[in-house]
Design an enzyme around this catalytic site. Structure first.
Site, PDB file in Angstrom:
ATOM      1  N   ASP A  14      37.999  54.348  41.833  1.00  0.00           N
ATOM      2  CA  ASP A  14      38.528  55.236  42.863  1.00  0.00           C
ATOM      3  C   ASP A  14      39.822  54.667  43.454  1.00  0.00           C
ATOM      4  OD1 ASP A  14      38.581  57.461  44.442  1.00  0.00           O
ATOM      5  OD2 ASP A  14      37.126  56.725  45.902  1.00  0.00           O
ATOM      6  N   HIS A  31      47.239  56.959  38.073  1.00  0.00           N
ATOM      7  CA  HIS A  31      46.325  57.034  36.935  1.00  0.00           C
ATOM      8  C   HIS A  31      46.806  56.148  35.788  1.00  0.00           C
ATOM      9  CE1 HIS A  31      43.935  60.038  38.876  1.00  0.00           C
ATOM     10  NE2 HIS A  31      44.886  60.960  38.861  1.00  0.00           N
ATOM     11  N   LEU A 125      31.475  43.032  24.292  1.00  0.00           N
ATOM     12  CA  LEU A 125      31.254  43.994  25.373  1.00  0.00           C
ATOM     13  C   LEU A 125      31.235  45.426  24.852  1.00  0.00           C
ATOM     14  CD1 LEU A 125      31.350  44.585  28.582  1.00  0.00           C
ATOM     15  CD2 LEU A 125      33.784  44.978  28.165  1.00  0.00           C
TER      16      LEU A 125
END
Length: 232
Positions: A14, A31, A125
């Site tokens: 956020d 963004h 990962l």
């Protein structure tokens, strides 16, 4: 730093728009910077020994945003993977996604599916992008799928563990982080967060980095996780 590391971390990324506004930049600049932060945090999580990192990249509610912003967000996976897929491969990171990809433009779908396929044999990962994802929708789809199976003859003996396999994300989450100061879950992983540790940091996502991730993990390591029981 390898003891008591959360194996599954979910992050609500956020603050991109507010980060850009504070700097007199368009929201798309936030963004873009946020996408670079995905690379930074994924590499850090991989190095620290996290098993799975789930990032809330695009919610089912994000379609309500202005058309130009939605258009940019749809292009962002292509920009991200064109820039970083080689590095993700070198670091043995596997890309997956959670959500309903079908609503996105075909070019966006192809980029994401290519990243998933190209990294499918990696064993480090798991970087899971929650994209066109909403947790209530996820649960509803799971219920519908199970109901169809029962209708077609499956024995109605569902357990909590069984039901998890009907979800986009089957694992329980150890640690959920939300950046930029908001203190809510926003329809993210409602089933999977049942016993998660929650951390809400004021740091905006574009400013989140390895140091901030380590701070959150250190706080997690000092939490007393009882899962409804008593401390020994």
């Amino acid at each position: 730093m390898n003891d008591n590391i959360p194996q599954t971390i979910a992050i609500i990324m956020d603050g991109n728009g507010r980060w850009a506004k504070q700097r007199g930049l368009p929201r798309t600049a936030g963004h873009k910077q946020g996408a670079d932060t995905i690379r930074t945090v994924a590499l850090a999580a991989n190095e620290l020994g996290v098993k799975k990192l789930i990032l809330y990249a695009f919610s089912t509610e994000n379609w309500k945003r202005p058309e130009d912003e939605v258009g940019y967000l749809c292009k962002l996976p292509g920009l991200f993977f064109n820039k970083y897929i080689r590095e993700l491969m070198e670091k043995n990171i596997r890309v997956t996604f959670a959500g309903e990809l079908e609503r996105f433009p075909s070019d966006t779908q192809k980029v994401i599916n290519r990243a998933v396929n190209d990294t499918s044999h990696n064993t480090g990962l798991e970087l899971c992008l929650a994209i066109n994802y909403g947790s209530r929708r996820e649960i509803l789809l799971g219920i519908q799928k199970y109901a169809d199976e029962v209708k077609n003859g499956r024995k109605n003996n569902l357990t909590e563990e069984d039901f998890s396999q009907y979800l986009f994300v089957p694992e329980d989450i150890d640690l959920m982080i939300r950046t930029s100061g908001e203190v809510r879950i926003s329809n993210f992983l409602l089933w999977q967060l049942a016993y998660s540790e929650l951390i809400f940091t004021p740091v905006a996502w574009p400013d989140f980095n390895k140091e901030e991730l380590v701070k959150c993990i250190e706080e997690f390591k000092h939490r007393d996780r009882r899962f409804g029981g008593l401390t020994k």
